[in-house]
Design a protein around this motif. Structure first.
Motif, mmCIF file in Angstrom:
data_model
loop_
_atom_site.group_PDB
_atom_site.id
_atom_site.type_symbol
_atom_site.label_atom_id
_atom_site.label_comp_id
_atom_site.label_asym_id
_atom_site.label_seq_id
_atom_site.Cartn_x
_atom_site.Cartn_y
_atom_site.Cartn_z
ATOM 1 N N GLY A 105 0.800 -1.215 0.000
ATOM 2 C CA GLY A 105 0.000 0.000 0.000
ATOM 3 C C GLY A 105 0.833 1.264 0.000
ATOM 4 N N GLU A 106 2.147 1.144 -0.174
ATOM 5 C CA GLU A 106 3.048 2.296 -0.179
ATOM 6 C C GLU A 106 3.700 2.450 -1.548
ATOM 7 O OE1 GLU A 106 3.035 4.278 2.223
ATOM 8 O OE2 GLU A 106 2.208 3.095 3.868
ATOM 9 N N LYS A 107 4.226 3.659 -1.824
ATOM 10 C CA LYS A 107 4.859 3.921 -3.110
ATOM 11 C C LYS A 107 6.180 3.195 -3.251
ATOM 12 C CE LYS A 107 2.825 8.502 -3.919
ATOM 13 N NZ LYS A 107 3.122 9.940 -4.119
ATOM 14 N N ASP A 108 6.947 3.143 -2.158
ATOM 15 C CA ASP A 108 8.257 2.500 -2.214
ATOM 16 C C ASP A 108 8.673 2.116 -0.801
ATOM 17 O OD1 ASP A 108 11.231 2.043 -2.979
ATOM 18 O OD2 ASP A 108 10.336 2.631 -4.874
ATOM 19 N N ALA A 109 9.970 1.868 -0.627
ATOM 20 C CA ALA A 109 10.453 1.259 0.605
ATOM 21 C C ALA A 109 10.713 2.237 1.737
ATOM 22 C CB ALA A 109 11.726 0.468 0.314
ATOM 23 N N MET A 110 10.349 3.507 1.600
ATOM 24 C CA MET A 110 10.555 4.451 2.704
ATOM 25 C C MET A 110 9.416 5.448 2.779
ATOM 26 S SD MET A 110 13.887 6.726 3.778
ATOM 27 C CE MET A 110 14.624 5.346 4.671
ATOM 28 N N LEU A 111 8.998 5.740 4.018
ATOM 29 C CA LEU A 111 7.953 6.721 4.282
ATOM 30 C C LEU A 111 8.543 7.831 5.144
ATOM 31 C CD1 LEU A 111 4.875 7.412 4.074
ATOM 32 C CD2 LEU A 111 4.585 6.186 6.236
ATOM 33 N N VAL A 112 8.281 9.086 4.761
ATOM 34 C CA VAL A 112 8.779 10.245 5.497
ATOM 35 C C VAL A 112 7.596 11.009 6.072
ATOM 36 C CG1 VAL A 112 10.204 12.333 5.402
ATOM 37 C CG2 VAL A 112 10.736 10.389 3.921
ATOM 38 N N ALA A 113 7.683 11.384 7.338
ATOM 39 C CA ALA A 113 6.564 12.044 8.003
ATOM 40 C C ALA A 113 7.065 13.152 8.924
ATOM 41 C CB ALA A 113 5.746 11.033 8.808
ATOM 42 N N GLU A 114 6.152 14.065 9.231
ATOM 43 C CA GLU A 114 6.440 15.178 10.134
ATOM 44 C C GLU A 114 5.353 15.242 11.196
ATOM 45 O OE1 GLU A 114 7.018 20.078 10.006
ATOM 46 O OE2 GLU A 114 6.756 18.905 8.152
ATOM 47 N N GLY A 115 5.754 15.462 12.435
ATOM 48 C CA GLY A 115 4.783 15.538 13.520
ATOM 49 C C GLY A 115 5.484 15.822 14.838
ATOM 50 N N GLU A 116 4.808 15.475 15.920
ATOM 51 C CA GLU A 116 5.355 15.701 17.253
ATOM 52 C C GLU A 116 5.424 14.393 18.026
ATOM 53 O OE1 GLU A 116 3.063 18.685 19.241
ATOM 54 O OE2 GLU A 116 4.210 20.330 18.327
ATOM 55 N N ILE A 117 6.522 14.219 18.748
ATOM 56 C CA ILE A 117 6.697 13.077 19.639
ATOM 57 C C ILE A 117 6.907 13.637 21.034
ATOM 58 C CG2 ILE A 117 8.020 10.992 20.137
ATOM 59 C CD1 ILE A 117 9.001 11.027 17.273
ATOM 60 N N GLY A 118 5.934 13.445 21.917
ATOM 61 C CA GLY A 118 6.045 14.040 23.242
ATOM 62 C C GLY A 118 6.137 15.545 23.166
ATOM 63 N N ARG A 119 5.333 16.140 22.245
ATOM 64 C CA ARG A 119 5.306 17.596 22.022
ATOM 65 C C ARG A 119 6.652 18.138 21.530
ATOM 66 N NH1 ARG A 119 1.643 20.034 27.009
ATOM 67 N NH2 ARG A 119 -0.214 18.756 26.619
ATOM 68 N N THR A 120 7.444 17.266 20.963
ATOM 69 C CA THR A 120 8.723 17.665 20.382
ATOM 70 C C THR A 120 8.635 17.476 18.875
ATOM 71 O OG1 THR A 120 9.882 16.927 22.380
ATOM 72 C CG2 THR A 120 11.206 17.285 20.405
ATOM 73 N N GLY A 121 8.734 18.569 18.116
ATOM 74 C CA GLY A 121 8.648 18.487 16.666
ATOM 75 C C GLY A 121 9.777 17.665 16.081
#
Length: 304
Positions: A105-121
């Motif tokens: 279900g993905e385009k290729d072998a890596m997915l890149v994302a942006e968000g927060e982990i423990g309110r840390t960008g």
């Protein structure tokens, strides 16, 4: 024909006939052989509840467990040339790509994302071993460069989860060229003063280990992950010696100074929050909705 034949017998057959069970409800642990119910396994982030074996997990499922509330934004990755060499073995390269895309279900072998982990960008990139063994092709190189450029633009650290069998043979030399390309991308982060944390998962081998997977400011691995360049059997045949037990496993590399941490998957999020906030000069994270405590004022020395 009577009512026994028409009604009673079909009713009895329906009660005692074997019901078909979907094949994907249970997963057998490859380490201990325990049969694990799919919902319990997913809730445990694909870690065996019996022996703690860390099975493969897709980048999307990993990000859902990693980011706050499971919310993240995908970073766009430039599309490379589809089949630069016109490569064909048992089937054409584009056909292999389409089959892997349909399965993952993905385009290729890596997915890149942006968000927060423990309110840390944070910017995060993860390889999918289920997509042609997570092989490093031009798309993976583009993905890491896109992740690094986005991190520099928004001034956020980059966390990369590696899982790969090495370079993608269908792209030949173009695949190998991703090693210096990704090394330059990592250097961009270092020149911008941004942290680069690598989490090595099972397995991480070949050209991936020889490039961006071993260039982190902090190197973390999941338990019992296989990490190396050439396979253990190839090394044994080359040096004609028996390798030590646990060779190329995360715990062995930790004991020999190649890693900084071996962290269980359920503890990975908290570990990353601690490391990232430390590297970016932020105060320690506080669980819950309370603000971090203000530093206590330093009492002035009494005047003489």
């Amino acid at each position: 024909m009577n009512w026994i034949t028409n009604y009673v017998r079909p009713k009895i057959n329906s009660l005692f006939s074997r019901r078909e069970v979907p094949e994907n409800l249970w997963t057998k642990c490859p380490e201990c052989g325990t049969m694990l119910f799919h919902r319990e396994l997913a809730a445990n982030q694909n870690v065996c509840s019996n022996c703690d074996h860390h099975m493969a997990i897709s980048p999307r499922d990993r990000f859902k467990a990693l980011f706050d509330g499971g919310i993240f934004t995908e970073v766009k990755v430039p599309e490379p040339v589809a089949d630069p060499l016109g490569f064909r073995d048992q089937k054409k390269y584009p056909d292999r790509i389409k089959a892997a895309q349909k399965a993952s279900g993905e385009k290729d072998a890596m997915l890149v994302a942006e968000g927060e982990i423990g309110r840390t960008g944070v910017i995060a990139a993860a390889q999918d071993f289920g997509f042609m063994a997570g092989s490093m092709g031009m798309y993976v190189g583009n993905a890491i460069i896109a992740a690094a450029e986005r991190a520099v633009k928004v001034k956020k650290p980059l966390v990369l989860f590696s899982a790969s069998g090495g370079a993608r043979m269908q792209e030949g030399m173009l695949s190998l060229m991703q090693m210096p390309r990704t090394t330059v991308a990592v250097q961009m982060l270092k020149e911008a003063g941004l942290p680069y944390v690598v989490v090595l998962t099972h397995p991480t081998t070949g050209g991936v280990t020889a490039s961006y997977a071993m260039l982190g400011d902090v190197q973390i691995a999941e338990p019992n992950a296989q990490i190396g360049f050439a396979g253990a059997r190839v090394i044994e045949q080359t040096i004609r010696e028996k390798l030590p037990e646990g060779f190329q496993r995360a715990e062995y590399l930790l004991d020999h100074g190649m890693l900084d941490r071996v962290v269980h998957r359920k503890d990975m999020r908290d570990e990353l929050v601690t490391i990232l906030r430390m590297l970016t000069g932020q105060p320690p994270a506080v669980k819950g909705d309370l603000a971090p405590p203000a530093p206590e004022p330093v009492a002035e020395e009494a005047k003489a």
